[in-house]
Structures are given as structure tokens and as C-alpha cells.
Design a protein around this motif. Structure first.
Motif, short mmCIF file in Angstrom:
data_model
loop_
_atom_site.label_atom_id
_atom_site.label_comp_id
_atom_site.label_asym_id
_atom_site.label_seq_id
_atom_site.Cartn_x
_atom_site.Cartn_y
_atom_site.Cartn_z
N SER A 20 0.92 -1.30 0.00
CA SER A 20 0.08 -0.04 0.02
C SER A 20 0.75 1.19 0.05
CB SER A 20 -0.88 0.11 1.31
OG SER A 20 -0.25 -0.11 2.35
N PHE A 21 2.07 1.26 0.59
CA PHE A 21 2.68 2.37 0.65
C PHE A 21 3.28 2.87 -0.93
CE2 PHE A 21 6.90 4.68 0.47
CZ PHE A 21 6.40 5.81 0.90
N ALA A 22 3.83 1.75 -1.67
CA ALA A 22 4.28 2.03 -2.85
C ALA A 22 3.48 2.33 -4.03
CB ALA A 22 5.38 0.88 -3.38
N TRP A 23 2.32 1.40 -3.72
CA TRP A 23 1.50 1.48 -4.96
C TRP A 23 -0.02 2.11 -4.42
CZ3 TRP A 23 3.08 0.24 -9.28
CH2 TRP A 23 4.31 -0.38 -9.13
N SER A 24 -0.07 2.73 -3.45
CA SER A 24 -1.29 3.74 -3.21
C SER A 24 -1.25 4.86 -4.30
CB SER A 24 -1.37 4.34 -1.93
OG SER A 24 -0.05 5.25 -1.63
N GLY A 25 -2.54 5.01 -4.68
CA GLY A 25 -2.74 5.76 -5.86
C GLY A 25 -2.35 5.32 -7.12
N SER A 26 -2.13 4.06 -7.46
CA SER A 26 -1.70 3.89 -8.69
C SER A 26 -2.63 4.13 -9.83
CB SER A 26 -1.63 2.32 -8.73
OG SER A 26 -0.47 1.88 -8.04
N VAL A 27 -2.26 4.59 -10.92
CA VAL A 27 -2.74 5.11 -11.99
C VAL A 27 -2.73 4.23 -13.28
CG1 VAL A 27 -3.56 6.95 -13.83
CG2 VAL A 27 -3.23 7.44 -11.41
N LEU A 28 -3.91 3.09 -13.54
CA LEU A 28 -3.47 2.25 -14.61
C LEU A 28 -4.33 2.77 -15.80
CD1 LEU A 28 -1.89 -0.40 -15.43
CD2 LEU A 28 -4.12 -1.50 -14.98
N VAL A 29 -3.60 3.19 -17.03
CA VAL A 29 -4.15 3.70 -18.33
C VAL A 29 -3.84 2.29 -19.29
CG1 VAL A 29 -3.87 5.25 -20.19
CG2 VAL A 29 -3.54 5.97 -17.54
N SER A 30 -4.97 1.87 -19.89
CA SER A 30 -4.95 0.51 -20.67
C SER A 30 -5.50 0.74 -21.94
CB SER A 30 -5.34 -0.50 -20.01
OG SER A 30 -4.46 -0.96 -18.78
N THR A 31 -4.88 0.33 -22.91
CA THR A 31 -5.45 -0.12 -24.24
C THR A 31 -5.85 -1.58 -24.45
OG1 THR A 31 -3.45 -0.53 -25.43
CG2 THR A 31 -4.16 1.84 -25.11
N ALA B 245 -6.33 6.84 -23.77
CA ALA B 245 -6.24 5.59 -24.09
C ALA B 245 -7.58 5.17 -24.84
CB ALA B 245 -5.92 4.76 -22.79
N TYR B 246 -7.24 4.60 -25.83
CA TYR B 246 -8.18 4.08 -27.03
C TYR B 246 -8.83 2.69 -26.34
CZ TYR B 246 -7.65 8.15 -29.72
OH TYR B 246 -7.61 9.39 -30.43
N ASN B 247 -10.10 2.40 -26.42
CA ASN B 247 -10.62 1.26 -25.94
C ASN B 247 -10.32 0.00 -27.02
OD1 ASN B 247 -11.43 2.48 -23.98
ND2 ASN B 247 -13.71 2.65 -24.64
N ASP B 248 -10.02 0.64 -28.29
CA ASP B 248 -10.08 -0.54 -29.48
C ASP B 248 -8.78 -0.35 -30.25
OD1 ASP B 248 -10.81 1.97 -30.23
OD2 ASP B 248 -12.57 1.49 -31.52
N ILE B 249 -8.03 0.73 -29.92
CA ILE B 249 -6.56 0.93 -30.53
C ILE B 249 -5.37 0.88 -29.68
CG2 ILE B 249 -5.41 2.33 -32.20
CD1 ILE B 249 -8.02 3.66 -32.83
N ASP B 250 -4.32 0.24 -29.94
CA ASP B 250 -3.51 0.28 -28.94
C ASP B 250 -2.46 1.49 -29.09
OD1 ASP B 250 -3.54 -2.20 -27.37
OD2 ASP B 250 -3.04 -3.32 -29.24
N MET B 251 -3.04 2.72 -28.55
CA MET B 251 -2.47 3.84 -28.51
C MET B 251 -3.20 4.90 -27.45
SD MET B 251 -0.32 5.52 -30.57
CE MET B 251 -0.59 4.59 -32.20
N ILE B 252 -1.93 5.48 -26.75
CA ILE B 252 -2.13 6.33 -25.64
C ILE B 252 -1.64 7.55 -26.18
CG2 ILE B 252 -1.67 6.78 -23.19
CD1 ILE B 252 -1.40 3.60 -22.89
N GLU B 253 -2.41 8.62 -26.18
CA GLU B 253 -2.06 9.97 -26.46
C GLU B 253 -1.88 10.94 -25.26
OE1 GLU B 253 -5.14 11.36 -28.76
OE2 GLU B 253 -5.10 10.23 -30.17
#
Ligand code: DGJ
Length: 732
Positions: free
Chosen positions: A21-32, A137-145
Motif C-alpha cells: 500500500s505504501f508504494a502502490w497507493s494511488g496507482s493509475v493504470l491507463v490501458s488499451t 487511451a483508446y478502447n479499441d486501438i493500442d495507442m495512448i495520447e
């Protein structure tokens, strides 16, 4: 933590075991669908970059930490916190303080159509100074702007000295980069090299166009020397049409640090209180299928995320008049060329440079830019007559303009000399023809004028279906009579913002007109302008052999319906090389097919072969222009051939291209293994664009399993000099 909107992309602390919880609190996961970017966003702490690569799920976040925590560094480093590292942002605050110290304030996510947008707001610990970092992050394309928005409410202007769009890290290893480098006539050559200690800088300072010398895009191969179809690759593209800098720093630690943004050595931005400075997008992709896999992600994104205008449409087959008649345009020649291209099966004729000018006629390249009126001596019956001739021939009509430029020998310059960019108190420096200047596109009056050029043409001649928008001069005179003295340092930025405003107006009123981005060839192949343009002219060099290299490089980032490729005359006008017409056709057929010659000078064989190429191309155009590209054998590997192919999504149809690059006695050319097919399907082969008078090759009419084609491969019918073949594969 304030205002955290819970969603798949944010705040997983409650899901995690206490030990993390210390290192990973507030993790933000952005996925395609196949990639993930992981950040740590703890309120009051700096935002940290943890991971970018293969997709991970929420319940696997801790595994990244368990495996290795080494990439855990500041995501958007600023000058001054601490002062001894490279930074993405440097601001001089209103009171003269050069340092900025940002911490996380809040994280928000919103779903926008086919994408999820995460916005992380960072605030300075002391100053009312804010940076919002966007991740789309696009739901249907592997691209993060990703991009940033910078603003403040300090008492006076804050000077932005560096303002990168984004920064990310790659674990050190055997990381290689592939980037595009060249010059006029030799655009988009692939350079491949390992990332070694020190800083590798790729930048452009042309001012107006940015892709002749280097492209604002890089591929990072993580598993050693880049392979077309194997290995992990991260691709990055900065979506900006002006000066840029991509810095890749490798110091004595675990990571390569990559920074990308508008070039700040040539621009400094005075940000007024409450003004929002938005940086251009940096698009990031990841693939485990080598360079070609990353390219397919870029192509999909271009076509389906609005990054290429009309990206999901096929393009017409055209004849462009430039290499046919150069400036020697007249009604008779234009009419004859229209008849000829229509007879060959073409669909569009484009009248290039030379049709305009009244007081100053465009008979040489040193006058008339700015005077967008028909030259009545050359075209006594005006554009109307040409448009009608096109209609009579059953084809569309297109026209060339260079609206951002002016010649000093023009009525426009006589009337508005202040509209040209010019350095204060210095003599003008001219470009092409010794008279060419750039208009001050920062100036809204100039923006209106440029919009008016297009608006007049298209309201007077609504049948005009295509515009070739050229740009043949660098920004040579650094000074704007419109911008105040304290904003002269904005020119390189405001020029491109002005250009974008013009294009937005044009697209709002004329959504369907096809527009080509030409800039002395491929100078405007960038994702800053492509949302408004349908295609770009790959190069003024139409030599088919050299085009294989340039088209190869361009395809790293751009889909084939964006790449204008034309069959031209022999000897070639740029290199003098004489290449058989079949090879010239086969090279042009691998992208958006067109012709760039005077049909009346074609031999019978050239005419017959080109007609055949056009006919066959129409039957597979959708696969070539909209399909999935697999580059198979690179010309840069000097194996004697180059080969590529396209497949449709269903893997029912494919088009395969192979070109002989060298011809040596007893040379063994590689057997080529195809890609992207269904191993369980059988494919019937048909040779396309068979050489005039010859029989189809030995593969024609035969059927092979997808498995054999991909795992064992086929021998190629490439005997003799400049041999080439185009094969259609259809699942039975
Ligand atoms: C440069 C372009 O790249 C060419 O195709 C042609 O349009 C000329 N300009 C016309 O001046």
C-alpha cells in the motif's frame, strides 16, 4: 486524496495488499486492449512513472513492483526539483524564480466515445501554477495520447522555457531506435542505431515544415537490433507540424529517458495569467510483433481516431500534371491530359503549379504566389472550362495551391508587404525563385486571407474535389509585424496554431474535399497536420527504386492511403535512371496509386502497362489502402529484394509485393515467408499487373495453405533486372 473519480484507470490502493500500500497507493493504470501505462499519483507527492508495455490487469499492478521497481521516477520532471536532472518543463515564475516543484493534486477519468481520458492535475507546492497531464487511451486501438496543459494565476506573465508534451522511460538493455532521416528528394530514410550513453537529439528547426530532414517519430526496439515482425517495440509520434525536439537520454542508471515536445531552443512562451498553454499530443504505442506491429497500431489509430482525414476511405487514382508539363500549363494540355487519364481508367486529374497570376504571370517559379486568379493567357476559359472537361471525361478535378506563401513579385506583396514574415530591421531573405516568402500565419487577417483562397475556389467551383496544398519555403525571416515585441518568441508556435485554425475552418465548411499535404515533397508528413489532410506527397523524387526506401520508411508511421505514390517517366526526372514500366507501376501500386507524367509522351507499352496496373489496382485497392501492413524483407537489409504485403481484417484477401533491388549472377534471393494470414485457410494466388505481353508467373492459379505460406514461404518469380511482382491471395 481529493476528487478521485474511481474507475478502471485510477486509485487501486484499496485493492492492494497492505505490504504494497505504501508504494502502490494511488496507482493509475491507463490501458488499451494490449498495452498498459502505470503511474503513481499520491496526493502531495510527485507523479511517478512505473511502467509502459504489455497490458496488465488491476490485480497485477503489484507484480510490476514485485518484479522490479526501477522505473519509479518523476513523470513530468521540472527544472529545480531537484535541479540536477533533465526536465520536461522549465518555467520562470512572475517573481523571477526559475524553479518549479509539482505534486499531485487530483486524478480524474472520463469516458469519451472509444477512449478513456485520465487527467492528473499537478500543482506547484508554493506558486499558483498548474500542469494538467492528459492520458487518452483508446478502447479499441493500442495507442495512448499524452499531452499537458500549463496555466497559472501568478501576478504577471510566466515565461515557459521548456514545455514538453510528455516524458517516459524505457528500461536499459539492448534498446535500439529506428527513426526517419533524409532531405529533399530522399525523405524518410530509415536510420537504425542502439541507444548509447549520452543524449540523442532529433529535432527540426525549418519553422514551417518539419519532415524533410528528420521525422518527429521514433520506434524503440527493446530486444536488440530491430526486426520487422518480431520483438517488443515502443513507438512514439509527436503530433506537431512545427519545430520539435525528441531527446533520448542515457546516463549511468537503469533507464533511458525520453522527452518529446515543441522545440524550446527556438521558442519561449510568455504565458499570461489564466491563459492555458496546451502542448501537442505525444502518441505512444507498444507491440510485441516487431516494427510492423507498431506500424499497424499507428495505421489503425490514423485511420480510426481522426488522425488522418478521411482515414477510413479509399483514395482516387489520379494524374498530377507537375512532371508532365511543369509550369507550362494551358487549356489544351490540361484537356488532353484529362482525356488520357480517363482513357487509362484514372478517376481524378490534378492541375499543378502554373495556372495563376494576372499582373504577374506564373511562367517561372519566381512570381505570382498570393495572386490566386486564373492566368487568362494560359486558360482563356477559366477553371470552369477545365472542370467541365473533367466532367465530360467522367473524372474529378483537382487543383494546386500554395496558400501560405507569397512572392515579392506579386500583387499581394505590393498590397500587403507587412503580411510577409520579416525580421525587424533586417533585409528579407528569399527562398525559391529568389522571391519567395512565407505569409505571417500568426496574423488573423492572413488566416482569413488563406481561408478565403480555398473558400473562393470551392464556392466558385464546387466540383473541385481535390486540393494539392504545397509549402515550398522554410521560415527564413523570423519576425512578425502582427505579434507584439514581447511575443516575437511565439512565432514558431503561433504559426502552426494559425495554420491549424485555418484548416479547422476549411474542414468545417468543406468536410469532403480531399486535400494533399505537399511540402517540396514529403516535408509535411506529420501527425500535426494529417487530421486535416487526406494524404501527403512522399517525395519529389519519383524514381521507383529510391521510392521503395522512402515508402518503406514512411510506412513505419503512416498508412498506405496517406502515401501518394506516382508512376513517372523514364528516364526519371530526378535521377535519370531508366526503370521498366512494370517495376514503376508495381512500386506505385503499394500505396495510393497515381501518375506523374505526360501521357502523350508514353510509349505504347507504358500506356498498356499503366492501364493494366490501374485496372488491377481497383480490384484490390481496399486491401492495399485500408488493410494491415506486414513489411517482410527490408530494402535496408540489402538482401537483394524488398517485400511487403497487406491483408484484410478477415484474412480472406491479401496483396503481396516483391521487388528485386540488385541483380547479380547466381544471386540467391531469399524465400519469403508471408505474414498475417490464417494458417488454416487455403489461398489461391493470382498475379496482378502481369507484364505486358508476358504470361502470368508460375505461382499464378496455384493454391497454398496459409500455414505453408507463412512457415515455409514461397520462391519469388524475380528473374532479371528490375523484376517485380504483385500477387493477390484469396481464401478459398
Ligand atoms: C513542389 C511539389 O513537391 C511538386 O510536386 C510540385 O507541386 C511543385 N512544388 C510545384 O511548384
Amino acid at each position: 486524496m481529493k476528487n478521485y473519480m474511481m474507475g478502471a484507470a485510477v486509485a487501486f490502493c484499496s485493492l492492494l495488499p497492505a505490504s504494497h500500500s505504501f508504494a502502490w497507493s494511488g496507482s493509475v493504470l491507463v490501458s488499451t486492449p494490449n498495452t498498459s501505462l502505470l503511474l503513481h499519483a499520491n496526493e502531495g507527492e510527485d507523479l511517478r512513472f512505473a511502467y509502459f508495455g504489455d497490458r496488465i490487469e488491476e490485480n497485477q499492478i503489484h507484480q510490476i513492483h514485485d518484479a522490479w521497481d526501477g522505473l519509479n521516477r518523476t513523470t513530468y520532471p521540472t527544472f529545480g526539483s531537484p535541479a540536477n536532472q533533465l526536465f520536461a518543463l522549465q518555467a520562470v515564475h512572475a517573481d523571477g524564480n526559475w524553479t518549479t516543484d509539482l505534486t499531485v493534486d487530483q486524478v480524474e477519468t472520463t469516458d469519451t466515445g472509444n477512449a478513456r481520458q485520465t487527467v492528473i492535475t499537478l500543482k506547484d507546492r508554493v506558486y499558483p501554477f498548474t500542469v494538467k497531464l492528459y492520458y487518452k487511451a483508446y478502447n479499441d486501438i493500442d495507442m495512448i495520447e499524452t499531452w499537458s496543459e500549463i496555466s497559472h494565476t501568478e501576478k504577471k506573465t510566466v515565461v515557459l522555457k521548456r514545455f514538453d508534451s510528455g516524458h517516459f522511460m524505457i528500461r536499459r538493455g539492448d534498446v535500439w531506435i529506428s527513426h526517419l532521416h533524409g532531405s529533399w528528394g530522399d525523405e524518410a530514410g530509415v536510420t537504425t542505431e542502439p541507444l548509447t550513453p549520452g543524449i540523442k537529439l532529433i529535432e527540426n528547426v525549418d519553422g514551417a515544415r518539419n519532415a524533410h530532414a528528420d521525422h518527429a517519430e521514433v520506434m524503440f526496439s527493446l530486444d536488440g537490433k530491430p526486426q520487422e515482425n518480431e520483438g517488443r517495440v515502443i513507438g512514439a509520434a509527436l503530433c506537431w507540424s512545427g519545430n520539435y525536439a525528441i531527446r533520448m537520454a542515457t546516463d549511468n542508471n537503469f533507464v533511458h529517458r525520453i522527452f518529446a515536445g515543441i522545440d524550446s531552443e527556438t521558442a519561449e512562451y510568455n504565458l499570461a495569467p489564466k491563459e492555458v498553454f496546451a502542448t501537442p499530443k505525444l502518441a505512444l504505442t507498444y507491440s510485441q510483433e516487431g516494427l510492423s506491429g507498431a506500424s499497424r497500431n499507428f495505421h489503425r489509430w490514423a485511420r480510426h481516431a481522426g488522425m488522418l482525414c478521411h482515414g477510413d476511405r479509399v483514395r482516387d487514382i489520379l494524374l498530377n500534371s507537375w512532371e508532365g508539363v511543369y509550369l507550362d500549363v494551358d487549356e489544351e494540355k490540361m484537356s488532353q491530359m484529362m482525356e488520357d487519364i480517363a482513357a487509362m481508367g484514372g478517376e481524378l486529374f490534378v492541375m499543378d503549379d502554373g495556372w495563376f497570376g494576372d499582373k504577374y504571370r506564373r511562367v517561372q517559379d519566381n512570381s505570382s504566389l498570393g495572386d490566386w486568379v486564373v492566368d487568362k493567357k494560359k486558360l482563356p476559359n477559366g477553371l470552369e472550362n477545365l472542370v467541365q472537361t473533367a466532367q465530360k471525361n467522367g473524372i474529378k478535378f483537382g487543383i494546386w495551391i500554395e496558400p501560405e506563401a507569397v512572392n515579392s513579385k506579386s500583387e499581394l506583396f505590393e498590397k500587403h508587404p507587412e503580411w510577409a514574415l520579416q525580421a525587424l530591421d533586417r533585409p528579407l531573405i528569399y527562398g525559391r525563385g529568389g522571391t519567395q516568402l512565407l505569409l505571417d500565419v500568426c496574423n488573423p487577417e492572413v488566416q482569413d486571407f488563406i481561408f478565403g483562397i480555398v473558400d473562393n475556389l470551392l464556392t466558385q467551383h464546387p466540383q473541385i474535389a481535390y486540393i494539392k496544398w504545397d509549402a515550398n519555403v522554410e521560415l527564413r525571416n523570423y519576425g512578425s509585424t502582427y505579434l507584439p515585441r514581447d511575443k516575437q518568441s511565439h512565432i514558431y508556435i503561433d504559426y502552426h496554431r494559425g495554420l491549424e485554425k485555418i484548416m479547422q475552418r476549411i474542414r468545417a465548411k468543406y468536410p469532403d474535399v480531399v486535400i494533399q499535404a505537399c511540402a517540396s515533397g514529403g516535408g509535411r508528413a506529420n501527425y500535426g497536420v494529417m487530421p486535416y489532410f487526406d494524404e501527403f506527397w512522399v517525395s519529389d523524387n519519383t524514381d521507383a527504386l529510391q521510392r521503395i526506401y522512402m515508402q518503406w520508411g514512411s510506412s513505419y508511421f503512416y498508412p498506405s492511403n496517406a502515401m501518394a505514390q506516382h508512376i513517372s517517366a523514364a528516364p526519371n526526372h530526378q535521377t535519370g535512371r531508366v526503370i521498366p514500366i512494370k517495376f514503376r507501376c508495381d512500386v506505385a501500386m503499394s500505396g495510393r496509386l497515381g501518375l506523374e507524367l505526360q501521357p502523350s509522351k508514353m510509349t505504347e507499352e507504358e500506356r498498356a502497362q499503366s492501364t493494366q496496373a490501374i485496372k488491377d489496382y481497383k480490384t484490390v485497392r481496399d486491401v492495399i489502402q485500408l488493410g494491415n501492413l506486414y513489411r517482410l524483407v527490408s530494402p535496408y537489409d540489402h538482401k537483394g529484394i524488398a517485400s511487403l504485403m497487406y491483408t484484410d481484417d478477415a484474412k480472406d484477401k491479401a496483396v503481396f509485393f516483391a521487388y528485386k533491388m540488385d541483380n547479380f549472377v547466381n544471386q540467391v534471393v531469399p524465400r519469403v515467408c508471408l505474414r498475417g494470414l490464417d494458417p488454416s485457410k487455403n489461398y489461391r494466388v493470382k498475379e496482378l499487373n502481369v507484364r505486358t505481353g508476358a504470361r502470368p508467373c508460375f505461382l499464378d492459379g496455384k493454391t497454398f495453405s496459409g500455414r505453408l505460406l507463412m512457415n515455409t514461404g514461397i520462391e519469388l518469380p524475380l528473374g532479371g533486372d528490375y523484376a517485380s511482382c504483385v500477387l493477390e491471395l484469396t481464401a478459398e
